[in-house]
Design a protein around this motif. Structure first.
Motif, PDB file in Angstrom:
ATOM      1  N   UNK A 231       1.905  -7.785   4.895  1.00 55.41           N
ATOM      2  CA  UNK A 231       2.693  -7.288   5.637  1.00 55.41           C
ATOM      3  C   UNK A 231       3.117  -8.239   6.832  1.00 55.41           C
ATOM      4  N   UNK A 232       4.051  -7.811   7.710  1.00 58.76           N
ATOM      5  CA  UNK A 232       4.600  -8.597   8.771  1.00 58.76           C
ATOM      6  C   UNK A 232       4.518  -7.522  10.182  1.00 58.76           C
ATOM      7  N   UNK A 233       4.329  -8.543  11.492  1.00 60.06           N
ATOM      8  CA  UNK A 233       4.261  -8.051  12.537  1.00 60.06           C
ATOM      9  C   UNK A 233       5.000  -8.794  13.695  1.00 60.06           C
ATOM     10  N   UNK A 234       5.436  -8.129  14.708  1.00 56.73           N
ATOM     11  CA  UNK A 234       6.059  -8.795  15.772  1.00 56.73           C
ATOM     12  C   UNK A 234       4.901  -8.789  16.925  1.00 56.73           C
ATOM     13  N   UNK A 235       4.434 -10.181  17.193  1.00 57.69           N
ATOM     14  CA  UNK A 235       3.671 -10.230  18.228  1.00 57.69           C
ATOM     15  C   UNK A 235       4.318 -10.178  19.716  1.00 57.69           C
ATOM     16  N   UNK A 236       3.501  -9.389  20.463  1.00 54.55           N
ATOM     17  CA  UNK A 236       4.131  -9.351  22.049  1.00 54.55           C
ATOM     18  C   UNK A 236       3.087 -10.115  22.899  1.00 54.55           C
ATOM     19  N   UNK A 237       3.561 -10.238  24.051  1.00 57.89           N
ATOM     20  CA  UNK A 237       2.892 -10.732  25.219  1.00 57.89           C
ATOM     21  C   UNK A 237       3.260 -10.462  26.618  1.00 57.89           C
ATOM     22  N   UNK A 238       2.456 -10.343  27.407  1.00 59.19           N
ATOM     23  CA  UNK A 238       2.732 -10.049  28.940  1.00 59.19           C
ATOM     24  C   UNK A 238       1.331 -10.070  29.571  1.00 59.19           C
ATOM     25  N   UNK A 239       1.282 -10.821  30.722  1.00 59.96           N
ATOM     26  CA  UNK A 239      -0.017 -10.680  31.373  1.00 59.96           C
ATOM     27  C   UNK A 239      -0.276  -9.201  32.040  1.00 59.96           C
ATOM     28  N   UNK A 240       0.571  -8.486  32.303  1.00 62.21           N
ATOM     29  CA  UNK A 240       0.416  -7.203  32.726  1.00 62.21           C
ATOM     30  C   UNK A 240      -0.278  -6.217  31.615  1.00 62.21           C
ATOM     31  N   UNK A 241       0.254  -6.460  30.551  1.00 67.40           N
ATOM     32  CA  UNK A 241      -0.196  -5.866  29.234  1.00 67.40           C
ATOM     33  C   UNK A 241      -1.845  -6.063  29.045  1.00 67.40           C
ATOM     34  N   UNK A 242      -2.092  -7.750  29.289  1.00 67.63           N
ATOM     35  CA  UNK A 242      -3.386  -7.913  29.093  1.00 67.63           C
ATOM     36  C   UNK A 242      -4.217  -7.494  30.134  1.00 67.63           C
ATOM     37  N   UNK A 243      -3.802  -7.302  31.338  1.00 64.26           N
ATOM     38  CA  UNK A 243      -4.625  -6.644  32.335  1.00 64.26           C
ATOM     39  C   UNK A 243      -4.933  -5.288  32.221  1.00 64.26           C
ATOM     40  N   UNK A 244      -3.776  -4.490  31.844  1.00 66.00           N
ATOM     41  CA  UNK A 244      -3.827  -3.144  31.497  1.00 66.00           C
ATOM     42  C   UNK A 244      -4.959  -2.928  30.372  1.00 66.00           C
ATOM     43  N   UNK A 245      -4.811  -3.301  29.391  1.00 64.15           N
ATOM     44  CA  UNK A 245      -5.763  -3.339  28.224  1.00 64.15           C
ATOM     45  C   UNK A 245      -7.188  -3.743  28.770  1.00 64.15           C
ATOM     46  N   UNK A 246      -7.250  -4.745  29.297  1.00 62.10           N
ATOM     47  CA  UNK A 246      -8.551  -5.222  29.964  1.00 62.10           C
ATOM     48  C   UNK A 246      -9.278  -4.111  30.802  1.00 62.10           C
ATOM     49  N   UNK A 247      -8.378  -3.832  31.748  1.00 61.83           N
ATOM     50  CA  UNK A 247      -8.951  -2.388  32.431  1.00 61.83           C
ATOM     51  C   UNK A 247      -9.432  -1.328  31.866  1.00 61.83           C
ATOM     52  N   UNK A 248      -8.963  -1.061  30.959  1.00 63.53           N
ATOM     53  CA  UNK A 248      -9.272   0.129  30.282  1.00 63.53           C
ATOM     54  C   UNK A 248     -10.492  -0.126  29.256  1.00 63.53           C
ATOM     55  N   UNK A 249     -10.426  -1.469  28.775  1.00 65.67           N
ATOM     56  CA  UNK A 249     -11.768  -1.655  27.739  1.00 65.67           C
ATOM     57  C   UNK A 249     -12.929  -1.793  28.619  1.00 65.67           C
ATOM     58  N   UNK A 250     -12.857  -2.191  30.072  1.00 67.69           N
ATOM     59  CA  UNK A 250     -13.962  -2.342  30.538  1.00 67.69           C
ATOM     60  C   UNK A 250     -14.605  -0.870  31.089  1.00 67.69           C
ATOM     61  N   UNK A 251     -13.716  -0.153  31.153  1.00 69.29           N
ATOM     62  CA  UNK A 251     -13.895   1.360  31.502  1.00 69.29           C
ATOM     63  C   UNK A 251     -14.663   2.075  30.385  1.00 69.29           C
ATOM     64  N   UNK A 252     -14.406   1.632  29.147  1.00 68.46           N
ATOM     65  CA  UNK A 252     -14.753   2.468  27.611  1.00 68.46           C
ATOM     66  C   UNK A 252     -15.605   1.224  27.014  1.00 68.46           C
ATOM     67  N   UNK A 253     -16.058   0.413  27.864  1.00 66.82           N
ATOM     68  CA  UNK A 253     -16.864  -0.657  26.741  1.00 66.82           C
ATOM     69  C   UNK A 253     -17.976  -0.016  26.082  1.00 66.82           C
ATOM     70  N   UNK A 254     -18.712   1.014  26.744  1.00 66.24           N
ATOM     71  CA  UNK A 254     -19.907   1.475  25.995  1.00 66.24           C
ATOM     72  C   UNK A 254     -19.432   2.163  24.765  1.00 66.24           C
ATOM     73  N   UNK A 255     -18.289   2.635  24.523  1.00 69.12           N
ATOM     74  CA  UNK A 255     -17.852   3.570  23.322  1.00 69.12           C
ATOM     75  C   UNK A 255     -16.932   2.554  22.448  1.00 69.12           C
ATOM     76  N   UNK A 256     -16.473   1.530  22.754  1.00 70.92           N
ATOM     77  CA  UNK A 256     -15.681   0.534  21.805  1.00 70.92           C
ATOM     78  C   UNK A 256     -16.235   0.356  20.537  1.00 70.92           C
ATOM     79  N   UNK A 257     -15.702   0.573  19.406  1.00 74.32           N
ATOM     80  CA  UNK A 257     -15.949   0.131  18.174  1.00 74.32           C
ATOM     81  C   UNK A 257     -15.796  -1.365  18.043  1.00 74.32           C
ATOM     82  N   UNK A 258     -16.577  -1.873  16.950  1.00 78.12           N
ATOM     83  CA  UNK A 258     -16.177  -3.354  16.864  1.00 78.12           C
ATOM     84  C   UNK A 258     -14.901  -3.775  16.801  1.00 78.12           C
ATOM     85  N   UNK A 259     -13.895  -2.977  16.152  1.00 83.53           N
ATOM     86  CA  UNK A 259     -12.534  -3.340  16.029  1.00 83.53           C
ATOM     87  C   UNK A 259     -11.855  -3.372  17.514  1.00 83.53           C
ATOM     88  N   UNK A 260     -12.096  -2.215  18.422  1.00 80.91           N
ATOM     89  CA  UNK A 260     -11.710  -2.376  19.574  1.00 80.91           C
ATOM     90  C   UNK A 260     -12.264  -3.081  20.646  1.00 80.91           C
TER      91      UNK A 260
END
Length: 169
Positions: free
Chosen positions: A79-108
């Motif tokens: 398949x094919x995808x378009x990669x995206x980048x934004x420091x704000x996106x990385x920060x948003x995702x990291x904030x949520x990942x930190x809050x949900x760390x105990x429940x994250x699957x290996x993929x997440x």
């Protein structure tokens, strides 16, 4: 029977969403295309944590909408995808990942690489041809992140649970 997991996605401005939806409609196998184009932030959160997920998403979306660069077309093998980048996106995702760390699957739990898949589960030759075509085309305009959505995964289609706009509180 386990409850359907939650999926969390980034919402994009209408013009960018329309462009990605058009590409997905044209190139994704129709029998497998149950969804609009999307940027998955988390693939499978436990549904029994939905109140916490919604609370944390609401907190995280207090930031203002932000630009998201469409950086390149990526070959996925089948398949094919378009990669995206934004420091704000990385920060948003990291904030949520930190809050949900105990429940994250290996993929997440893996390194986050924002993208929009416009083709998947096709013959590698077909994917290579589309990759070459899209890579030779003019680059897509950048997008604007406008919010975060929470969905319930139903084995193919998703059911909308909530959408939280980026508010700039």
């Amino acid at each position: 029977m386990t409850a359907a997991p939650l999926v969390v996605t980034l919402l994009l401005d209408e013009a960018a969403q329309a462009r990605f939806d058009d590409l997905r409609r044209r190139h994704f196998p129709p029998e497998r295309n149950h969804l609009a184009a999307h940027v998955t932030l988390f693939h499978a959160l436990p549904s029994e944590r939905s109140a916490e997920v919604l609370r944390d998403v609401s907190r995280a979306t207090a930031r203002a909408p932000f630009p998201v660069a469409v950086t390149r077309v990526r070959f996925l093998g089948r398949g094919v995808a378009y990669d995206l980048a934004a420091p704000e996106l990385d920060a948003l995702r990291a904030e949520l990942a930190a809050a949900w760390a105990p429940w994250l699957t290996p993929q997440d739990s893996r390194r986050f690489a924002a993208h929009v898949t416009v083709q998947n589960k096709v013959d590698p030759e077909r994917a290579r041809a589309l990759h070459a075509e899209l890579a030779a085309a003019p680059p897509l305009p950048d997008a604007t992140a406008t919010g975060v959505a929470v969905w319930r995964y139903l084995g193919g289609p998703w059911e909308a649970v909530a959408a939280s706009p980026l508010r700039g509180d």
